[in-house]
Design an enzyme around this catalytic site. Sequence first.
Site, short mmCIF file in Angstrom:
data_model
loop_
_atom_site.label_atom_id
_atom_site.label_comp_id
_atom_site.label_asym_id
_atom_site.label_seq_id
_atom_site.Cartn_x
_atom_site.Cartn_y
_atom_site.Cartn_z
N GLU A 131 0.82 -1.21 0.00
CA GLU A 131 0.00 0.00 0.00
C GLU A 131 0.86 1.26 0.00
O GLU A 131 1.79 1.39 0.78
CB GLU A 131 -0.93 0.00 1.22
CG GLU A 131 -1.93 -1.14 1.22
CD GLU A 131 -2.93 -1.10 0.07
OE1 GLU A 131 -3.02 -0.05 -0.62
OE2 GLU A 131 -3.62 -2.11 -0.14
N CYS B 134 -8.27 -1.40 8.08
CA CYS B 134 -6.86 -1.50 7.66
C CYS B 134 -6.29 -0.11 7.41
O CYS B 134 -5.21 0.23 7.92
CB CYS B 134 -6.72 -2.36 6.42
SG CYS B 134 -6.96 -4.11 6.79
N HIS C 213 -1.50 -5.47 2.17
CA HIS C 213 -2.69 -6.30 2.09
C HIS C 213 -2.33 -7.65 1.46
O HIS C 213 -1.61 -7.68 0.46
CB HIS C 213 -3.78 -5.63 1.22
CG HIS C 213 -4.78 -4.86 2.02
ND1 HIS C 213 -4.96 -3.50 1.86
CD2 HIS C 213 -5.68 -5.25 2.96
CE1 HIS C 213 -5.91 -3.09 2.69
NE2 HIS C 213 -6.36 -4.13 3.37
N1 PCA Z 1 -8.91 -6.34 6.38
C1 PCA Z 1 -9.82 -5.23 6.55
C2 PCA Z 1 -9.82 -4.96 8.03
C3 PCA Z 1 -9.15 -6.13 8.67
C4 PCA Z 1 -8.54 -6.88 7.56
O1 PCA Z 1 -7.81 -7.86 7.67
C5 PCA Z 1 -9.48 -4.03 5.68
O2 PCA Z 1 -8.94 -4.21 4.57
O3 PCA Z 1 -9.75 -2.90 6.07
#
Ligand code: PCA
Length: 195
Positions: A76, A139, A163
């Site tokens: 990200e 997140c 992610h």
């Molecule tokens: N993914 C979510 C919140 C917790 C997670 O593992 C997100 O992408 O915001």
Amino acid sequence: MRMLITGFNPFGKVEVNPSQLIVQRLAESRPDLLTLVLPTEYHAAADKICAALNVWRPDAVISLGVAQNRAVIGLERIAVNVDDASIPDNGDVLKTGDLIEAEGPIAYWSTLPLTAMLAALLERGIPAAISNHAGTFVCNHVFYTARHWVEQRGLNIPCGFIHVPGLSKTEGDVTTGMPLEQMVEAVEICLELLA
Ligand code: PCA
């Protein structure tokens, strides 16, 4: 170098959160790392990571979360100052366009070496890409909060968010997601670059 790695517990339709499994795996195999599983709740997660940052003062921070519908590791690039999601968090809190930090900037860049991480992942055959949007759910909230904590203290440490796809599963002829082993390897590769 003391590195903090965080993941999240299950939420919504995600019954097993691979980011939690990665963190648990690393906690067993790498006692040199600081590890933390955060609740998928805006405020509790922010409080927990800030408490850890205050106590541990790590030299680098990588937070992990699952993006169930992505096929590759997502490095990200940007955390944005907004909470906005169609689903509630695990505390049943629904956010619609709320600022994370009233006085904070609109966004923060990741301070992880994203280009080098991407090259290292691709070189090892791990599907990965730089992503320009971590979403506006928990997140992104944790990513923004950690970067804000770092900025507020004038620190210059690598801090960012990755992610991971959903865990691999096969339905009929179609396999989606990524095996846990490959995700763990991906995170280890990113950690190597910071060390
Ligand atoms: N993914 C979510 C919140 C917790 C997670 O593992 C997100 O992408 O915001």
